[in-house]
Design a protein around this motif. Structure first.
Motif, mmCIF file in Angstrom:
data_model
loop_
_atom_site.group_PDB
_atom_site.id
_atom_site.type_symbol
_atom_site.label_atom_id
_atom_site.label_comp_id
_atom_site.label_asym_id
_atom_site.label_seq_id
_atom_site.Cartn_x
_atom_site.Cartn_y
_atom_site.Cartn_z
ATOM 1 N N GLY A 51 4.506 5.917 -1.224
ATOM 2 C CA GLY A 51 3.238 5.846 -0.451
ATOM 3 C C GLY A 51 2.395 4.869 -1.455
ATOM 4 O O GLY A 51 1.787 5.204 -1.959
ATOM 5 N N LEU A 52 2.731 3.352 -0.913
ATOM 6 C CA LEU A 52 1.794 2.698 -1.941
ATOM 7 C C LEU A 52 0.882 1.651 -1.103
ATOM 8 O O LEU A 52 -0.147 1.232 -1.218
ATOM 9 C CB LEU A 52 2.879 1.484 -2.652
ATOM 10 C CG LEU A 52 3.747 1.955 -3.694
ATOM 11 C CD1 LEU A 52 4.768 1.097 -3.861
ATOM 12 C CD2 LEU A 52 2.908 2.197 -5.012
ATOM 13 N N SER A 53 1.030 1.987 0.258
ATOM 14 C CA SER A 53 0.352 0.768 1.249
ATOM 15 C C SER A 53 -1.086 0.609 1.134
ATOM 16 O O SER A 53 -1.898 1.851 1.246
ATOM 17 C CB SER A 53 0.764 1.412 2.822
ATOM 18 O OG SER A 53 0.029 0.423 3.462
ATOM 19 N N ARG A 54 -1.554 -0.487 0.769
ATOM 20 C CA ARG A 54 -3.146 -0.810 0.567
ATOM 21 C C ARG A 54 -3.741 0.153 -0.485
ATOM 22 O O ARG A 54 -5.116 0.363 -0.382
ATOM 23 C CB ARG A 54 -3.695 -0.805 1.809
ATOM 24 C CG ARG A 54 -3.246 -1.787 2.833
ATOM 25 C CD ARG A 54 -3.859 -1.739 4.175
ATOM 26 N NE ARG A 54 -3.273 -2.816 5.000
ATOM 27 C CZ ARG A 54 -3.790 -4.095 5.319
ATOM 28 N NH1 ARG A 54 -4.585 -4.564 4.417
ATOM 29 N NH2 ARG A 54 -3.141 -5.013 5.952
ATOM 30 N N LYS A 55 -3.187 0.813 -1.404
ATOM 31 C CA LYS A 55 -3.908 1.751 -2.300
ATOM 32 C C LYS A 55 -4.679 0.934 -3.282
ATOM 33 O O LYS A 55 -4.285 -0.086 -3.698
ATOM 34 C CB LYS A 55 -2.827 2.596 -2.708
ATOM 35 C CG LYS A 55 -2.357 3.628 -1.756
ATOM 36 C CD LYS A 55 -1.493 5.039 -2.430
ATOM 37 C CE LYS A 55 -1.495 6.032 -1.417
ATOM 38 N NZ LYS A 55 -0.498 7.113 -1.845
ATOM 39 N N SER A 56 -5.512 1.611 -3.752
ATOM 40 C CA SER A 56 -6.302 1.234 -4.898
ATOM 41 C C SER A 56 -5.638 0.746 -6.015
ATOM 42 O O SER A 56 -6.062 -0.310 -7.026
ATOM 43 C CB SER A 56 -7.452 2.122 -5.394
ATOM 44 O OG SER A 56 -6.606 3.378 -6.029
ATOM 45 N N MET A 57 -4.351 1.042 -6.575
ATOM 46 C CA MET A 57 -3.694 0.483 -7.539
ATOM 47 C C MET A 57 -3.494 -0.887 -7.377
ATOM 48 O O MET A 57 -3.057 -1.359 -8.275
ATOM 49 C CB MET A 57 -2.411 1.366 -7.818
ATOM 50 C CG MET A 57 -1.287 1.349 -6.559
ATOM 51 S SD MET A 57 0.069 2.404 -6.960
ATOM 52 C CE MET A 57 1.130 1.212 -8.051
ATOM 53 N N ILE A 58 -3.206 -1.324 -6.028
ATOM 54 C CA ILE A 58 -3.057 -2.644 -5.756
ATOM 55 C C ILE A 58 -4.322 -3.622 -5.894
ATOM 56 O O ILE A 58 -4.432 -4.530 -6.231
ATOM 57 C CB ILE A 58 -2.285 -2.664 -4.410
ATOM 58 C CG1 ILE A 58 -1.118 -1.977 -4.379
ATOM 59 C CG2 ILE A 58 -2.314 -4.180 -3.727
ATOM 60 C CD1 ILE A 58 -0.681 -1.867 -2.786
ATOM 61 N N TYR A 59 -5.208 -3.193 -4.941
ATOM 62 C CA TYR A 59 -6.530 -3.794 -5.023
ATOM 63 C C TYR A 59 -7.432 -3.849 -6.178
ATOM 64 O O TYR A 59 -8.119 -4.639 -6.451
ATOM 65 C CB TYR A 59 -7.458 -3.530 -3.816
ATOM 66 C CG TYR A 59 -8.048 -2.259 -3.417
ATOM 67 C CD1 TYR A 59 -9.190 -1.842 -3.975
ATOM 68 C CD2 TYR A 59 -7.521 -1.531 -2.405
ATOM 69 C CE1 TYR A 59 -9.605 -0.706 -4.055
ATOM 70 C CE2 TYR A 59 -8.131 -0.012 -2.316
ATOM 71 C CZ TYR A 59 -9.079 0.411 -2.954
ATOM 72 O OH TYR A 59 -9.853 1.490 -2.858
ATOM 73 N N LYS A 60 -7.455 -2.720 -6.858
ATOM 74 C CA LYS A 60 -7.974 -3.103 -8.155
ATOM 75 C C LYS A 60 -7.698 -3.775 -9.344
ATOM 76 O O LYS A 60 -8.240 -4.495 -9.869
ATOM 77 C CB LYS A 60 -7.996 -1.380 -8.692
ATOM 78 C CG LYS A 60 -9.171 -0.421 -8.043
ATOM 79 C CD LYS A 60 -9.310 0.908 -8.642
ATOM 80 C CE LYS A 60 -10.229 1.649 -7.966
ATOM 81 N NZ LYS A 60 -10.458 3.039 -8.521
ATOM 82 N N ALA A 119 -8.838 -3.160 0.137
ATOM 83 C CA ALA A 119 -7.937 -2.514 0.894
ATOM 84 C C ALA A 119 -7.493 -3.441 1.871
ATOM 85 O O ALA A 119 -6.388 -3.437 2.260
ATOM 86 C CB ALA A 119 -8.240 -0.961 1.275
ATOM 87 N N LYS A 120 -8.501 -3.971 2.732
ATOM 88 C CA LYS A 120 -8.447 -4.769 3.736
ATOM 89 C C LYS A 120 -7.535 -6.118 3.303
ATOM 90 O O LYS A 120 -6.889 -6.672 4.083
ATOM 91 C CB LYS A 120 -9.618 -5.424 4.447
ATOM 92 C CG LYS A 120 -10.172 -4.107 5.025
ATOM 93 C CD LYS A 120 -11.678 -4.761 5.758
ATOM 94 C CE LYS A 120 -12.128 -3.640 6.577
ATOM 95 N NZ LYS A 120 -13.470 -3.951 7.253
ATOM 96 N N GLU A 121 -7.562 -6.462 1.901
ATOM 97 C CA GLU A 121 -6.877 -7.648 1.495
ATOM 98 C C GLU A 121 -5.641 -7.447 0.680
ATOM 99 O O GLU A 121 -4.864 -8.246 0.115
ATOM 100 C CB GLU A 121 -8.019 -8.334 0.538
ATOM 101 C CG GLU A 121 -9.157 -8.981 1.199
ATOM 102 C CD GLU A 121 -10.336 -9.254 0.121
ATOM 103 O OE1 GLU A 121 -10.189 -10.566 0.186
ATOM 104 O OE2 GLU A 121 -10.754 -8.448 -0.569
ATOM 105 N N ALA A 122 -5.179 -6.278 0.838
ATOM 106 C CA ALA A 122 -3.966 -5.625 -0.120
ATOM 107 C C ALA A 122 -2.808 -5.608 0.649
ATOM 108 O O ALA A 122 -1.705 -5.059 0.309
ATOM 109 C CB ALA A 122 -4.368 -4.291 -0.326
ATOM 110 N N LEU A 123 -2.467 -6.379 1.790
ATOM 111 C CA LEU A 123 -1.053 -6.340 2.419
ATOM 112 C C LEU A 123 -0.343 -7.137 1.758
ATOM 113 O O LEU A 123 1.023 -6.752 1.717
ATOM 114 C CB LEU A 123 -1.412 -7.013 3.889
ATOM 115 C CG LEU A 123 -0.246 -7.228 4.788
ATOM 116 C CD1 LEU A 123 0.508 -5.827 4.943
ATOM 117 C CD2 LEU A 123 -0.455 -7.760 5.906
ATOM 118 N N ASN A 124 -0.610 -8.374 1.487
ATOM 119 C CA ASN A 124 0.471 -8.872 0.489
ATOM 120 C C ASN A 124 0.836 -8.228 -0.650
ATOM 121 O O ASN A 124 2.066 -8.136 -1.101
ATOM 122 C CB ASN A 124 -0.181 -10.395 0.099
ATOM 123 C CG ASN A 124 1.039 -11.340 -0.628
ATOM 124 O OD1 ASN A 124 1.887 -11.467 -0.151
ATOM 125 N ND2 ASN A 124 0.715 -11.547 -2.003
ATOM 126 N N GLY A 125 -0.019 -7.575 -1.508
ATOM 127 C CA GLY A 125 0.292 -6.999 -2.671
ATOM 128 C C GLY A 125 1.214 -5.583 -2.382
ATOM 129 O O GLY A 125 2.084 -5.253 -2.860
#
Length: 276
Positions: A217-226, A232-238
């Motif tokens: 469960g990684l989808s759009r989580k703060s570990m990506i967008y931080k 979160a809205k910009e975290a699809l590519n990540g």
């Protein structure tokens, strides 16, 4: 590597997608988005069309610091929606994201196919008995504390070893109750710092030694967008990048907000493996 869902075997040796359908007003990405029957049915239909094998229904936000939701309120949110979805999509495998055994029991009686428990029975010891009684697949996630306290508990002697011991003990307990279809979830973002999350992802292949399917469960989580200094809205590519890494390291199930993109990750990785 198969699990039995409502009498049908689902092969997880080829990874599958679990679409997220949050029924909460305060989830970190899509809270309050699906308020009426039309929106709920449309989202479920879209996820199935895009390749979701499972749809995960959650009525208790487990984001860090989320407000506690009374049991009656959780049931009020989830039971009518499950009834609605089963009426329109009776063959679909609906997963119930809850740590409460009474919620799980009522949903399974209605026709839910599996239970996704963020606490792996720690927040309600009766959960194991409910899962054993219904003989459904059980997703065991790693969590320390509660959603309200977990971010203060991100302290480990050795993160990977501690999680392996945790899951080994949970699997042993499940097997003793004749629960055979077990899926493990390392719990990205749950009682882990950003650095610990990436350490866990890097060493994800170690969890294959447990011989159980691995849900991520990684989808759009703060570990990506931080890490990307975005949102979160910009975290699809990540999300897609990390899904690809997780698949290469042995993930069997991707729990996601964006089904189409996750399914594309799986298709490309399977094509890569077929032509190795």
């Amino acid at each position: 590597m198969t699990i039995n869902c409502k009498g049908k075997l689902v092969d997880l040796s080829i990874p599958k997608v679990m679409g997220i359908l949050n029924l909460t007003p305060d989830s970190f990405y899509d809270g309050g988005k699906y308020k009426d029957e039309g929106a709920i049915l449309n989202q479920a239909e879209n996820m199935l069309a895009e390749g979701a094998t499972f749809i995960d229904l959650g009525a208790y936000s487990s984001r860090p610091g989320a407000n506690h939701v009374p049991e009656d309120e959780e049931k009020k949110r989830i039971l009518p929606v499950l009834e609605l979805l089963l009426k329109h999509f009776p063959e679909t495998f609906f997963s119930i994201d809850t740590f409460r055994s009474s919620v799980a029991s009522q949903c399974l009686e209605m026709g839910a196919a599996l239970i996704n428990d963020i606490s792996a029975g720690n927040l309600d010891p009766e959960m194991f008995n409910v899962v054993a009684r219904f003989q459904v697949p059980y997703i065991l996630m790693h969590l320390k504390g509660t959603p309200q306290s977990m971010q203060k508990k991100a302290v480990y002697d050795n993160l990977t070893k501690d999680l392996l011991l945790y899951f080994s003990e949970k699997i042993e307990k499940a097997h003793a109750l004749k629960i055979n279809d077990i899926i493990i979830d390392p719990g990205f973002g749950f009682a882990k710092t950003l650095e610990q999350n990436y350490h866990m992802l890097y060493h994800l292949d170690i969890f294959q030694t447990l011989n159980k399917p691995i849900l991520i469960g990684l989808s759009r989580k703060s570990m990506i967008y931080k890490a990307l200094k975005s949102s979160a809205k910009e975290a699809l590519n990540g999300s897609s990048v990390l899904h690809g890494i997780a698949l290469l390291k042995g993930a069997n199930l991707l729990r996601v907000h964006d089904v189409k993109e996750a399914q594309e990750c799986i298709t490309l990785l399977e094509t890569l493996k077929a032509n190795a």
